[in-house]
Design an enzyme around this catalytic site. Structure first.
Site, PDB file in Angstrom:
ATOM      1  N   ASN A 141       0.750  -1.098   0.044  1.00 53.31           N
ATOM      2  CA  ASN A 141       0.046  -0.066   0.081  1.00 53.31           C
ATOM      3  C   ASN A 141       0.930   1.105  -0.047  1.00 53.31           C
ATOM      4  O   ASN A 141       1.341   1.670   1.072  1.00 53.31           O
ATOM      5  CB  ASN A 141      -0.936  -0.145   1.151  1.00 53.31           C
ATOM      6  CG  ASN A 141      -1.974   0.791   1.043  1.00 53.31           C
ATOM      7  OD1 ASN A 141      -1.998   2.102   0.220  1.00 53.31           O
ATOM      8  ND2 ASN A 141      -3.003   1.222   2.204  1.00 53.31           N
ATOM      9  N   ASN A 146      -5.712   6.443  -1.617  1.00 54.91           N
ATOM     10  CA  ASN A 146      -6.654   5.983  -2.625  1.00 54.91           C
ATOM     11  C   ASN A 146      -7.238   4.702  -2.178  1.00 54.91           C
ATOM     12  O   ASN A 146      -8.010   3.927  -3.003  1.00 54.91           O
ATOM     13  CB  ASN A 146      -5.966   6.017  -3.750  1.00 54.91           C
ATOM     14  CG  ASN A 146      -4.772   4.713  -3.843  1.00 54.91           C
ATOM     15  OD1 ASN A 146      -4.944   3.857  -3.026  1.00 54.91           O
ATOM     16  ND2 ASN A 146      -3.888   4.965  -4.828  1.00 54.91           N
ATOM     17  N   ASP A 147      -7.192   4.566  -0.689  1.00 55.13           N
ATOM     18  CA  ASP A 147      -7.845   3.284  -0.292  1.00 55.13           C
ATOM     19  C   ASP A 147      -9.386   3.434  -0.383  1.00 55.13           C
ATOM     20  O   ASP A 147      -9.956   2.581  -0.554  1.00 55.13           O
ATOM     21  CB  ASP A 147      -7.337   3.006   1.234  1.00 55.13           C
ATOM     22  CG  ASP A 147      -6.260   2.515   1.287  1.00 55.13           C
ATOM     23  OD1 ASP A 147      -5.631   2.258   0.498  1.00 55.13           O
ATOM     24  OD2 ASP A 147      -5.517   2.514   2.581  1.00 55.13           O
ATOM     25  N   GLY A 166      -6.206  -2.487   0.007  1.00 57.44           N
ATOM     26  CA  GLY A 166      -5.349  -0.985  -0.382  1.00 57.44           C
ATOM     27  C   GLY A 166      -4.192  -1.223  -1.173  1.00 57.44           C
ATOM     28  O   GLY A 166      -3.493  -0.160  -1.111  1.00 57.44           O
ATOM     29  N   ASP A 168      -1.583  -0.821  -3.965  1.00 52.11           N
ATOM     30  CA  ASP A 168      -1.683  -0.284  -5.253  1.00 52.11           C
ATOM     31  C   ASP A 168      -0.520  -0.023  -6.144  1.00 52.11           C
ATOM     32  O   ASP A 168       0.503  -0.668  -5.938  1.00 52.11           O
ATOM     33  CB  ASP A 168      -2.161   1.268  -4.808  1.00 52.11           C
ATOM     34  CG  ASP A 168      -1.362   1.772  -3.864  1.00 52.11           C
ATOM     35  OD1 ASP A 168      -0.114   1.498  -3.839  1.00 52.11           O
ATOM     36  OD2 ASP A 168      -1.830   2.601  -2.859  1.00 52.11           O
ATOM     37  N   ASP A 333      -6.463 -13.815 -19.956  1.00 50.00           N
ATOM     38  CA  ASP A 333      -7.425 -14.745 -19.319  1.00 50.00           C
ATOM     39  C   ASP A 333      -8.256 -15.753 -20.025  1.00 50.00           C
ATOM     40  O   ASP A 333      -8.943 -15.428 -20.813  1.00 50.00           O
ATOM     41  CB  ASP A 333      -8.093 -13.754 -18.012  1.00 50.00           C
ATOM     42  CG  ASP A 333      -8.875 -14.490 -17.113  1.00 50.00           C
ATOM     43  OD1 ASP A 333      -8.376 -15.111 -16.229  1.00 50.00           O
ATOM     44  OD2 ASP A 333     -10.099 -14.180 -17.009  1.00 50.00           O
ATOM     45  N   GLU A 362      -3.954 -18.449 -21.091  1.00 46.63           N
ATOM     46  CA  GLU A 362      -4.472 -19.441 -19.968  1.00 46.63           C
ATOM     47  C   GLU A 362      -5.393 -20.255 -20.471  1.00 46.63           C
ATOM     48  O   GLU A 362      -6.505 -20.081 -20.521  1.00 46.63           O
ATOM     49  CB  GLU A 362      -5.026 -18.525 -18.860  1.00 46.63           C
ATOM     50  CG  GLU A 362      -5.485 -19.315 -17.624  1.00 46.63           C
ATOM     51  CD  GLU A 362      -6.477 -18.900 -16.973  1.00 46.63           C
ATOM     52  OE1 GLU A 362      -6.551 -19.213 -15.638  1.00 46.63           O
ATOM     53  OE2 GLU A 362      -7.463 -18.051 -17.481  1.00 46.63           O
TER      54      GLU A 362
END
Length: 619
Positions: A141, A146-147, A166, A168, A333, A362
């Site tokens: 964090n 920006n949490d 949190g 980032d 993905d 994947e």
């Protein structure tokens, strides 16, 4: 009323009507938000979204840019503009005027940026790299400010394994030195784009905006800053992308362009997960439809890539991020869940734009027949053509995990790993597969191996020295585990030291257990050695059938040779060198990569108990 007053009122009413009509129109979304001059593909399609925008007729004037077609669709709130960019178009800005009855009621300033020198010929990640996989919310964090973001639904809840914790982009940027010192040369981040979902948004796989980084991670500019700072350390950036689905709170879900934008008429119908239907010549079309078009979960609407407007939107978005952020790779993905003909188009367009780029798909199958189907250069029985360079080697991961856990018998243990490599004959390019012990969707390899440090070291030694491109999940290097649970929120636990007040700091070693420090140093030593070993990157491979709990293989080229020995036994063993005469004849000495010790090669080599041995073989 006098005539002059009547005339004034009429003019005023006409003016008010004109202004009111103009005020009615606005652009809510225009994507891509900008583009670049001198791209290989001259076609650019703009999605324009705003109330009744299809009432308007767009026009533009800019040398080298031609508006070739305007597509109006079922929903009047959309226009699709097809632009042609000539090969000599100059970077710059131009106005797109949206007119009604020949009067401009709306103007949008569009920019064509200048490309970075050498952008088209950028080098993608390859066998010389080691990939570090990070779940951004769980690494560090760097910016507690920006949490919580007012306009995004889910806030901070670090006490809940499935909540946002949190981490980032700033946290990753702050610890680039750690990543570099460990020997990693590429960073693969789980998705960072906006996920404005009510819950479980931290993982990033429910995109609600394809062109903006989630504000709880940072901003587009911070993502670019991270990529540029990493590049300064010769660390590449791999972006985790999803073209199979979006999040149910994506802005277009409330106002879709047309009925076939989302599969199953935008009504939840779960996928069957029957991946073999793609290759199975006996599969029913009904089964294939329910696999390809079905949704993962109700909050992940399945995108219809057979719609050419959707297909082009997704392709352009991928190209946009490669160009904008200077990416060296894409991890795609849920690769086989998308329409396979779209995937041909998607991979072809990207690889045409960036011939030296790399993309890893994947395909979570332990069957190499299924995985190999998707790789570029594979001669498939159904004539399916793919341009996908790389895949995740799930078959080898599964075999390795089983081989190290199981007792040694004629059909269990190392024999599984030995025989799985024989399946390389199925792949067009086995050296371009990504090999790994674990990832963000499975139990930590330390937990898979019953939290046995010796088995862990053998797994890491194997991943770092076998053919392919190694990948490590953040925290694997310090023996992070998930004993007793398969909860993904636990598997993706916070990296110790990434939060103020953490008692343990894996970035500095403070408070760490001795076994974790030992594992970290083991990984660091091997990876930093691997960086400068072309024999490991590209060298040939020869392996010997396992005997008595010992598995031996060699990597070699014209200049160098490396011998790797994995010993599962609870005691040290001596192996006879005569058995390996094809490799060792004429060789007199070896250097232990892990200890730095050198010794003469005699009739036997002693292998420590429950551990790997990595030897540089000399004349």
């Amino acid at each position: 009323m006098k005539r002059s007053q009547q005339t004034f009122l009429i003019v005023a009413l006409l003016l008010w009507s004109s202004l009111a009509g103009a005020a009615k129109y606005k652009i809510d979304h225009l994507e891509p938000p900008f583009w670049w001059a001198d791209m290989r593909n001259p076609h650019l399609q703009l999605l324009v979204h705003g109330e009744d925008i299809s009432d308007l007729s767009p026009e533009l004037e800019y040398p080298g840019v031609t508006l070739r077609e305007v597509t109006r669709v079922q929903n009047p709130n959309y226009l699709f503009l097809d632009l042609h960019l000539s090969s000599d178009v100059e970077p710059g800005s131009f106005e797109i005027q949206f007119k009604k009855k020949d009067k401009a009621v709306l103007t949008y300033n569009y920019e064509l940026k200048e490309r970075e020198p050498g952008s088209a010929m950028r080098e993608g990640f390859n066998q010389s790299d080691a990939l570090y996989l990070i779940t951004p919310d769980r690494f560090a964090n760097g910016n507690p400010g920006n949490d919580e973001v007012e306009h995004l639904a889910e806030g901070l809840n670090r006490s809940f394994p499935g909540g946002r914790h949190g981490g980032d982009i700033k946290g990753i940027l702050d610890h680039l030195d750690y990543i570099d010192d460990m020997g990693f040369t590429s960073i693969w981040l789980n998705p960072v784009l906006e996920n404005d979902m009510e819950e479980y948004s931290y993982h990033g796989y429910s995109t609600t905006d394809f062109y903006n980084v989630d504000a709880r991670f940072g901003s587009n500019e911070e993502y670019l800053e991270l990529a540029e700072a990493a590049s300064q350390k010769s660390i590449g950036m791999i972006m985790d992308m999803i073209v199979n689905h979006c999040g149910s709170e994506h802005w277009w879900m409330d106002d879709m362009p047309m009925d076939n934008w989302i599969n199953f008429d935008a009504e939840f119908s779960p996928t069957s997960h029957k991946r073999t239907t793609v290759q199975d010549e006996y599969a029913s079309k009904e089964d294939l439809k329910h696999f390809n078009d079905g949704w993962f979960v109700a909050t992940m609407p399945d995108l219809n890539q057979r719609n050419p407007l959707m297909a082009n939107y997704l392709i352009q978005n991928s190209v946009w991020w490669v160009e904008y952020a200077g990416l060296t790779g894409i991890r795609m993905d849920t690769y086989p869940y998308s329409d396979k003909h779209f995937l041909t188009q998607w991979t072809k367009r990207i690889m045409e734009e960036y011939p030296n780029f790399n993309i890893v798909g994947e395909e979570w199958s332990v069957n190499p027949v299924v995985v190999s189907y998707w790789q570029r250069g594979k001669d498939n029985k159904d004539d399916y053509v793919s341009y996908l360079p790389s895949l995740m080697d799930f078959p080898l991961q599964s075999a390795m995990s089983s081989a190290l856990r199981e007792d040694e018998t004629w059909g269990t243990g190392f024999i599984k790993l030995y025989e799985m490599l024989a399946n390389d004959v199925l792949y067009a390019d086995p050296y371009n597969l990504v090999v790994f012990g674990d990832n963000h969707d499975m139990s930590r390899i330390y937990t898979q191996l019953n939290e046995d440090p010796g088995l862990f070291k053998m797994a890491m030694a194997y991943v770092f020295t076998i053919r392919g491109i190694p990948q490590v999940l953040y925290g694997t290097e310090i023996l992070m585990s998930n004993k007793g649970t398969t909860d993904h929120g636990i598997i993706r636990s916070d990296f110790p030291g990434g939060w103020e007040g953490d008692e343990t700091n894996a970035f500095t070693g403070e408070g760490m257990a001795e076994k974790s420090l030992d594992a970290q140093n083991f990984v660091k030593t091997l990876l930093n050695w691997r960086k400068n070993q072309p024999v490991i990157h590209h060298g040939d491979l020869m392996h010997y059938a396992p005997q008595d709990g010992v598995y031996v293989y060699f990597r070699y080229n014209d200049d160098d040779m490396v011998m790797v020995v994995l010993n599962k036994n609870e005691e040290a063993v001596n192996i006879d060198t005569l058995r390996f005469h094809e490799m060792l004849t004429g060789k007199s000495s070896a250097r232990n990569v892990l200890s730095g010790d050198s010794f003469d090669i005699g009739d036997q080599i002693e292998i420590p108990a429950r551990s790997p041995l990595v030897l540089e073989i000399m004349e």
